[in-house]
Structures are given as structure tokens and as C-alpha cells.
Design a protein around this motif. Structure first.
Motif, PDB file in Angstrom:
ATOM      1  N   ARG A 256       0.821  -1.208   0.000  1.00 49.22           N
ATOM      2  CA  ARG A 256       0.000   0.000   0.000  1.00 49.22           C
ATOM      3  C   ARG A 256       0.855   1.258   0.000  1.00 49.22           C
ATOM      4  O   ARG A 256       0.360   2.340  -0.313  1.00 49.22           O
ATOM      5  CB  ARG A 256      -0.940   0.000   1.201  1.00 49.22           C
ATOM      6  CG  ARG A 256      -2.045  -1.044   1.117  1.00 49.22           C
ATOM      7  CD  ARG A 256      -3.009  -0.918   2.281  1.00 49.22           C
ATOM      8  NE  ARG A 256      -3.790   0.310   2.220  1.00 49.22           N
ATOM      9  CZ  ARG A 256      -4.941   0.441   1.572  1.00 49.22           C
ATOM     10  NH1 ARG A 256      -5.442  -0.583   0.902  1.00 49.22           N
ATOM     11  NH2 ARG A 256      -5.596   1.576   1.565  1.00 49.22           N
ATOM     12  N   LEU A 257       2.106   1.144   0.344  1.00 46.65           N
ATOM     13  CA  LEU A 257       3.001   2.285   0.305  1.00 46.65           C
ATOM     14  C   LEU A 257       3.686   2.390  -1.056  1.00 46.65           C
ATOM     15  O   LEU A 257       3.846   3.479  -1.606  1.00 46.65           O
ATOM     16  CB  LEU A 257       4.049   2.183   1.413  1.00 46.65           C
ATOM     17  CG  LEU A 257       5.092   3.303   1.460  1.00 46.65           C
ATOM     18  CD1 LEU A 257       4.411   4.649   1.698  1.00 46.65           C
ATOM     19  CD2 LEU A 257       6.123   3.020   2.548  1.00 46.65           C
ATOM     20  N   VAL A 258       4.075   1.236  -1.625  1.00 46.20           N
ATOM     21  CA  VAL A 258       4.817   1.237  -2.890  1.00 46.20           C
ATOM     22  C   VAL A 258       3.909   1.600  -4.058  1.00 46.20           C
ATOM     23  O   VAL A 258       4.307   2.366  -4.956  1.00 46.20           O
ATOM     24  CB  VAL A 258       5.474  -0.138  -3.124  1.00 46.20           C
ATOM     25  CG1 VAL A 258       6.032  -0.224  -4.542  1.00 46.20           C
ATOM     26  CG2 VAL A 258       6.565  -0.379  -2.092  1.00 46.20           C
ATOM     27  N   GLN A 259       2.703   1.078  -4.068  1.00 46.19           N
ATOM     28  CA  GLN A 259       1.836   1.276  -5.236  1.00 46.19           C
ATOM     29  C   GLN A 259       1.508   2.747  -5.503  1.00 46.19           C
ATOM     30  O   GLN A 259       1.576   3.195  -6.654  1.00 46.19           O
ATOM     31  CB  GLN A 259       0.560   0.444  -5.082  1.00 46.19           C
ATOM     32  CG  GLN A 259       0.842  -1.048  -5.194  1.00 46.19           C
ATOM     33  CD  GLN A 259      -0.419  -1.871  -5.333  1.00 46.19           C
ATOM     34  OE1 GLN A 259      -1.485  -1.361  -5.677  1.00 46.19           O
ATOM     35  NE2 GLN A 259      -0.317  -3.164  -5.059  1.00 46.19           N
ATOM     36  N   PRO A 260       1.144   3.557  -4.495  1.00 46.20           N
ATOM     37  CA  PRO A 260       0.941   4.977  -4.807  1.00 46.20           C
ATOM     38  C   PRO A 260       2.199   5.674  -5.280  1.00 46.20           C
ATOM     39  O   PRO A 260       2.128   6.611  -6.103  1.00 46.20           O
ATOM     40  CB  PRO A 260       0.453   5.577  -3.487  1.00 46.20           C
ATOM     41  CG  PRO A 260       0.510   4.513  -2.476  1.00 46.20           C
ATOM     42  CD  PRO A 260       0.780   3.219  -3.143  1.00 46.20           C
ATOM     43  N   VAL A 261       3.357   5.219  -4.797  1.00 44.58           N
ATOM     44  CA  VAL A 261       4.610   5.806  -5.280  1.00 44.58           C
ATOM     45  C   VAL A 261       4.787   5.510  -6.763  1.00 44.58           C
ATOM     46  O   VAL A 261       5.195   6.389  -7.547  1.00 44.58           O
ATOM     47  CB  VAL A 261       5.805   5.270  -4.462  1.00 44.58           C
ATOM     48  CG1 VAL A 261       7.120   5.721  -5.088  1.00 44.58           C
ATOM     49  CG2 VAL A 261       5.708   5.735  -3.018  1.00 44.58           C
ATOM     50  N   VAL A 262       4.461   4.301  -7.179  1.00 47.12           N
ATOM     51  CA  VAL A 262       4.569   3.934  -8.598  1.00 47.12           C
ATOM     52  C   VAL A 262       3.614   4.781  -9.432  1.00 47.12           C
ATOM     53  O   VAL A 262       3.975   5.286 -10.502  1.00 47.12           O
ATOM     54  CB  VAL A 262       4.275   2.432  -8.779  1.00 47.12           C
ATOM     55  CG1 VAL A 262       4.234   2.078 -10.269  1.00 47.12           C
ATOM     56  CG2 VAL A 262       5.329   1.596  -8.065  1.00 47.12           C
ATOM     57  N   VAL A 263       2.384   4.939  -8.940  1.00 42.02           N
ATOM     58  CA  VAL A 263       1.424   5.783  -9.651  1.00 42.02           C
ATOM     59  C   VAL A 263       1.946   7.214  -9.735  1.00 42.02           C
ATOM     60  O   VAL A 263       1.853   7.874 -10.776  1.00 42.02           O
ATOM     61  CB  VAL A 263       0.051   5.747  -8.953  1.00 42.02           C
ATOM     62  CG1 VAL A 263      -0.907   6.758  -9.599  1.00 42.02           C
ATOM     63  CG2 VAL A 263      -0.543   4.353  -9.018  1.00 42.02           C
ATOM     64  N   GLY A 264       2.500   7.711  -8.638  1.00 45.12           N
ATOM     65  CA  GLY A 264       3.042   9.063  -8.625  1.00 45.12           C
ATOM     66  C   GLY A 264       4.181   9.241  -9.601  1.00 45.12           C
ATOM     67  O   GLY A 264       4.292  10.287 -10.271  1.00 45.12           O
ATOM     68  N   VAL A 265       5.037   8.238  -9.718  1.00 40.70           N
ATOM     69  CA  VAL A 265       6.147   8.314 -10.679  1.00 40.70           C
ATOM     70  C   VAL A 265       5.607   8.404 -12.105  1.00 40.70           C
ATOM     71  O   VAL A 265       6.081   9.213 -12.916  1.00 40.70           O
ATOM     72  CB  VAL A 265       7.075   7.092 -10.526  1.00 40.70           C
ATOM     73  CG1 VAL A 265       8.061   7.022 -11.683  1.00 40.70           C
ATOM     74  CG2 VAL A 265       7.817   7.163  -9.196  1.00 40.70           C
ATOM     75  N   CYS A 266       4.609   7.595 -12.424  1.00 38.49           N
ATOM     76  CA  CYS A 266       4.008   7.657 -13.764  1.00 38.49           C
ATOM     77  C   CYS A 266       3.381   9.023 -14.017  1.00 38.49           C
ATOM     78  O   CYS A 266       3.489   9.574 -15.121  1.00 38.49           O
ATOM     79  CB  CYS A 266       2.955   6.556 -13.919  1.00 38.49           C
ATOM     80  SG  CYS A 266       3.632   4.879 -13.962  1.00 38.49           S
ATOM     81  N   LEU A 267       2.732   9.571 -13.001  1.00 40.14           N
ATOM     82  CA  LEU A 267       2.122  10.884 -13.138  1.00 40.14           C
ATOM     83  C   LEU A 267       3.181  11.953 -13.400  1.00 40.14           C
ATOM     84  O   LEU A 267       3.014  12.813 -14.280  1.00 40.14           O
ATOM     85  CB  LEU A 267       1.327  11.227 -11.876  1.00 40.14           C
ATOM     86  CG  LEU A 267       0.591  12.572 -11.864  1.00 40.14           C
ATOM     87  CD1 LEU A 267      -0.513  12.585 -12.903  1.00 40.14           C
ATOM     88  CD2 LEU A 267       0.011  12.849 -10.474  1.00 40.14           C
ATOM     89  N   VAL A 268       4.273  11.902 -12.664  1.00 41.93           N
ATOM     90  CA  VAL A 268       5.352  12.880 -12.846  1.00 41.93           C
ATOM     91  C   VAL A 268       5.990  12.729 -14.223  1.00 41.93           C
ATOM     92  O   VAL A 268       6.282  13.726 -14.895  1.00 41.93           O
ATOM     93  CB  VAL A 268       6.405  12.722 -11.729  1.00 41.93           C
ATOM     94  CG1 VAL A 268       7.635  13.558 -12.033  1.00 41.93           C
ATOM     95  CG2 VAL A 268       5.816  13.122 -10.386  1.00 41.93           C
ATOM     96  N   VAL A 269       6.213  11.488 -14.659  1.00 40.32           N
ATOM     97  CA  VAL A 269       6.803  11.257 -15.983  1.00 40.32           C
ATOM     98  C   VAL A 269       5.894  11.811 -17.082  1.00 40.32           C
ATOM     99  O   VAL A 269       6.348  12.497 -18.005  1.00 40.32           O
ATOM    100  CB  VAL A 269       7.066   9.759 -16.199  1.00 40.32           C
ATOM    101  CG1 VAL A 269       7.434   9.478 -17.659  1.00 40.32           C
ATOM    102  CG2 VAL A 269       8.175   9.277 -15.275  1.00 40.32           C
ATOM    103  N   GLY A 270       4.597  11.517 -16.975  1.00 43.27           N
ATOM    104  CA  GLY A 270       3.662  12.025 -17.966  1.00 43.27           C
ATOM    105  C   GLY A 270       3.578  13.539 -17.964  1.00 43.27           C
ATOM    106  O   GLY A 270       3.533  14.177 -19.023  1.00 43.27           O
TER     107      GLY A 270
END
Length: 554
Positions: free
Chosen positions: A232-246
């Protein structure tokens, strides 16, 4: 046929054939969605004339190719490249007309209505859910921008998608699927909707803030204890990374190509940025914003007209606090916070105008629906009205009347201003099917590349609206005219003259030069008057469409 009311918000309709239909809150909510779709579809079908903002964007679609959609736009326009490419493709497939240009916005608005109903059913229940859906479905601004050539309906669609997926993840409902879909949304969302980054960023913040709640939900695909909390901690970080990249990928591409327009936008929207000169001015600005253009749902606007909606939003927020729904509060509050931060940084307007804040419409409609439901329940406990005329049903009937009144107005007055209508009618006369078989009149600007009009082709220029309607009548592919000017045949040249905005000597010099170069003579001049009005239909000036008719010189 008999109708009986139930205390739990259901109504049963008994027909003579003993067939009963239960009007549950869920069905009532879908009924309001259908009403919203009907109102939006009617406005779209009526095909309102282009307003200045639409005309400015339409001129870019007419003059530029697909590559031009990715670069600096003309007429003070700034729109997501993905949205522009989609609209451009629609005009190529369905023709250059109002309906083709508005098709992506219409589809997005209808999709947002459906997604909001699903979202409201997940985060609220019963009457609060029905009222929230009703408020969103009948609100003027979401319906209006489902029938205009602007990306604001896409903003609402992506906001609903982010909120729905993030809430599902927070509640532990298929979190892996929700995460994968949010990753995809993060990578491409900013390319089709600029403010969606605020809702996406808010979703990531809410997910991080609530990751410790995972123990209350079932294990995730076999993850228990520490593994579950880590997931539950890693998954939002992954989503956040994709958001920042986009975001960074699209932003880094657009800034060099649209730097001039971006700087102009910052200057243009100065009043929409929070003042920082004093706390007093900041407080007054905030009061003006939250009681005005930020919250016109279902109705409202400037000069404190949205105060009622603000009270409902505050009441709904207080109710969620009492119920300790911290995850939902974080999810709804974080996009507002990020939008305000962007306003302080002068990167994106906050609070006004309403069209740029529509990405927050789902947030405020959910809160307002919950708050209004609480208020109506309190009124019912006081007046104890019969079920058929309870405050809740009276409120729903009033909300339905808002949509009905909007549709009636659209049918009776199918345009935003008389100037918009006059420009479309004039171009229909000049280049419409009634002139079929005759040589097409030439546009001085677009066909001949000349002008003696001093008014610039700006976002609010009537000349821009005139030329956009010209392109709708003749099609971008027909401009400039491929047919050579024949000195043996009459030629008509059309131009748009702003009252007091052109030099007659330049006009006379151009006519003399054109006659000499083409072997023609000026045989006559026709004129069409175009009223230029303000938002209240007050006449400001009268412009002129001039038709110069040339014939072979003797």
C-alpha cells in the motif's frame, strides 16, 4: 395506477395489471443522469454558433495541420495537444463543422455524467448519492461545455476517473487493477487535460495518507501484515512516478513550443491568481472566489451568487468529519489544495473563471450533495411532511426544473449572443448552398492573403469569428482558392471591417492595385451590418462585411 411512498426513499408504482416498479435511489440517480444527457445532447444538436473562444481554436484547426497542434497556437490559445489531435481527427473524418469539432467534448461530458454516477454510488449512499448526482447532472457549466470546442469536459471526465480509481484503491477494491489503470492515466492524462494533474496528484497524496488503513481490508492477492502495508506504500509511489513522468514529458515538450502563449496567459489571468501583497487582500480574494465562480453548482456565479452551494459544501464536509471518513476527505480535499498551490505559483488560475475550474466540479458536487441531504433530513425532522412532498423530493423536483429550464432556454434562444448568430447567418448567405453554381466569393484575408483591417486576429476579435465561420462554410481544404482569377468573369471579394478600425486610404489603394493587376474594374459594393454586443446584449458598435464586386474591364 397508484403510487405509494416508502420511508426509505423508495416509491412503488402499482399498475392495474399488478406490475410494480420500485423507484429506488439508484434508479432515481440514473434518471437524473438521463436528464443530464438529454440536456447536453439537445444543446449539442442545436449547434450553437461559435463563440469567440471556440472560433479562436477553430481557426487553429483550420489553418494548421496535425504537427501544428503540437506547437505554438495562434489567437492566444492554449489547449492540451492530445485533445487538439482528437478534434482535428474528427474534423477530417466528419467534416469541418460545429458538430465535428464539438464531438470529443460531447462524448467526454456524457462519459463524465455516467462516471460521476458510478463514483457517487461508491462514496455516498441513499439520498446523499441521489442529490449529488442530481446537482451535477443539471448544473449549467458541465452541460454547456459538453457542446463547445474546448477541453473542459475532458477535465471533468478525467477527474471522475481519478477519483473513482483512487477511491477503489483506498477501499481495497481490486487495488492492483486500479493501480495499473491509474498508471496509464498518469502517463497520458496531462496530454489531454492540463488540470487533471491536480486531481491525479491529489489522488496519490490521499493514497499515501491512507496507506495505513490497509489492515481494515481484506488481504491483497495473498499479501498480509508487513507485505500488505508495504504494498500500500509502494503502489501509490509507482502511480506518482508515472504521473510525474507524464507531466514532465508533456510539459517539457510544450514549454519551448508555446512559451510566448504561456507568458501571455500568465498576464491575462492575473486576477485569477491569489494576491500576496497582504493577508487582508488574500482573505477578501478567497471569499470572493469561494462564493463566486468556483462553486456555481447547480446555479451560481459572481457577486456571492454561489454562497448557498458553499454552505452545502461546508455542511457536507462537516458531516464527513463527524463520520470520520478521512480517506474520502483527503481524496476530495487534495486536488483543491494542489490547485490553490498552483494559483500561488501563478501556474494555473484558481477560482475563476468557472470553465478552468470544472475539474473540481465532481468534488464540489459530491460535498454539496452530502450537505444538502443533511439539511433536508433536518428539515424533514422538523416539519414532518408526508413522503410525497418531503423536503428531499421537493428539492429533487426543483433540481429537475433547473435542467428543464436550461433546455427550454436553449431551444428558445439557440445562441450565446446576437453577434455570434449574425456572423454565422452572414457567412451562410455569402458562402452557403444558396449560391451553388456561382463562383465562390473570395476572402480577402484567407484567399488573397491581403488585409487593410487594423483589428488583430485575436481571441475576442469579431474578425476571427467571421473567418472561423468562413472556414466552416467552404472547408479548410478549399482555402486558398485553387481556381485562378479569370479577368473575363466577375469576381467577388469579401472582407470584414471593424467600425473605426481600418484606414479607408489603404482600402482604396488595395482596390486600385487589384484592378490594375487583374484587369478588372470595381462594379459595385455590397454591405452587411454586424452588431457587436456585450454579454448583456448592449450594442457597442456596428461592424461591416463588405462585398466588392469586380467585373472585366472594358
Amino acid at each position: 395506477m397508484a403510487i405509494s411512498g416508502l420511508d426509505d426513499g423508495q416509491r412503488v408504482i402499482h399498475s392495474p395489471e399488478s406490475v410494480s416498479i420500485t423507484l429506488t435511489p439508484e434508479r432515481m440517480a440514473w434518471g437524473f443522469v438521463a436528464l443530464g444527457v438529454l440536456a447536453c445532447s439537445l444543446r449539442y444538436a442545436l449547434g450553437f454558433p461559435l463563440i469567440p473562444d471556440e472560433a479562436a481554436l477553430a481557426m487553429n484547426l483550420a489553418r494548421l495541420g496535425y504537427g501544428g497542434m503540437l506547437g505554438e497556437l495562434q489567437f492566444g490559445q492554449m489547449a492540451p495537444p492530445g485533445f487538439l489531435l482528437l478534434v482535428k481527427a474528427c474534423t477530417d473524418i466528419f467534416g469541418f463543422n460545429e458538430w465535428a469539432m464539438r464531438a470529443p467534448a460531447f462524448a467526454a461530458a456524457v462519459g463524465a455524467l455516467v462516471l460521476f454516477r458510478v463514483l457517487a454510488g461508491r462514496v455516498l449512499a441513499g439520498w446523499p448519492m441521489v442529490i449529488a448526482v442530481a446537482v451535477y447532472s443539471v448544473s449549467y457549466w458541465p452541460l454547456r461545455y459538453g457542446a463547445e470546442v474546448k477541453p473542459y469536459a475532458v477535465d471533468m471526465l478525467l477527474s471522475c476517473a481519478w477519483l473513482l480509481l483512487a477511491h477503489a484503491w483506498i477501499e481495497g477494491h481490486r487495488p492492483l487493477r486500479s493501480m495499473l489503470m491509474m498508471m496509464a492515466l498518469g502517463l497520458v492524462g496531462f496530454a489531454v487535460s492540463f488540470p487533471s494533474v491536480f486531481v491525479g496528484g491529489g489522488a496519490v497524496l490521499a493514497m499515501l495518507a491512507t496507506h495505513g488503513l490497509g489492515a481494515r481490508h481484506r488481504p491483497w492477492h495473498g499479501w498480509n501484515g508487513r507485505q500488505g502495508r508495504l504494498g500500500r506504500l509502494v503502489q501509490p509511489v509507482v502511480v506518482g512516478v508515472c504521473l510525474v513522468v507524464g507531466f514532465l514529458g508533456t510539459y517539457a515538450f510544450l514549454v519551448p513550443s508555446r512559451s510566448e502563449t504561456a507568458q501571455w496567459m500568465v498576464d491575462y489571468w492575473q486576477k485569477a491568481f491569489p494576491p500576496t501583497d497582504s493577508l487582508g487582500s488574500m482573505f477578501l480574494w478567497l471569499i470572493d472566489v469561494i462564493t463566486g465562480e468556483l462553486l456555481p453548482y447547480p446555479v451560481g456565479g459572481e457577486n456571492f451568487a454561489s454562497t448557498g452551494t458553499l454552505l452545502f459544501v461546508l455542511l457536507g464536509t462537516g458531516w464527513l468529519i463527524i463520520r470520520r471518513r478521512w480517506g474520502l476527505l483527503a481524496l476530495l480535499g487534495a486536488p483543491i489544495f494542489l490547485g490553490l498551490v498552483a494559483g500561488f505559483m501563478q501556474k494555473y488560475p484558481f477560482g475563476q473563471p468557472t470553465r478552468l475550474q470544472l475539474y473540481l466540479a465532481p468534488v464540489f458536487c459530491l460535498l454539496a450533495g452530502q450537505g444538502l441531504a443533511v439539511l433536508l433530513d433536518g428539515l424533514q425532522s422538523i416539519i414532518r411532511a408526508p413522503a410525497w412532498r418531503s423536503p428531499r423530493r421537493v428539492a429533487l423536483a426543483a433540481l429537475a426544473l433547473v435542467a428543464i429550464a436550461t433546455m427550454a432556454r436553449d431551444v428558445l434562444v439557440p445562441h450565446k449572443s446576437s453577434t455570434d448568430l449574425a456572423l454565422r447567418e452572414a457567412t451562410s448567405v455569402l458562402w452557403g448552398p444558396a449560391r451553388f453554381g456561382a463562383p465562390r466569393p473570395l476572402s480577402l484575408r484567407e484567399d488573397l492573403g491581403a488585409t487593410f483591417v487594423d483589428e488583430p486576429e485575436g481571441m475576442h476579435s469579431d474578425a476571427t469569428r467571421f473567418l472561423a465561420n468562413f472556414y466552416i462554410r467552404v472547408g479548410p481544404r478549399a482555402v486558398p482558392s485553387a481556381e485562378p482569377i479569370d479577368a473575363m468573369r466577375p469576381v467577388e471579394v469579401v472582407t470584414f471591417l471593424v467600425q473605426g478600425g481600418f484606414d479607408p486610404s489603404l482600402r482604396d489603394a488595395w482596390i486600385a492595385r487589384f484592378q490594375a493587376e487583374r484587369g478588372l474594374r470595381l462594379a459595385g459594393v455590397g454591405r452587411l451590418s454586424i452588431p457587436h454586443v456585450d454579454n448583456r446584449e448592449n450594442l457597442l458598435r456596428t461592424d461591416t462585411i463588405e462585398v466588392l464586386r469586380f467585373e472585366p474591364a472594358p
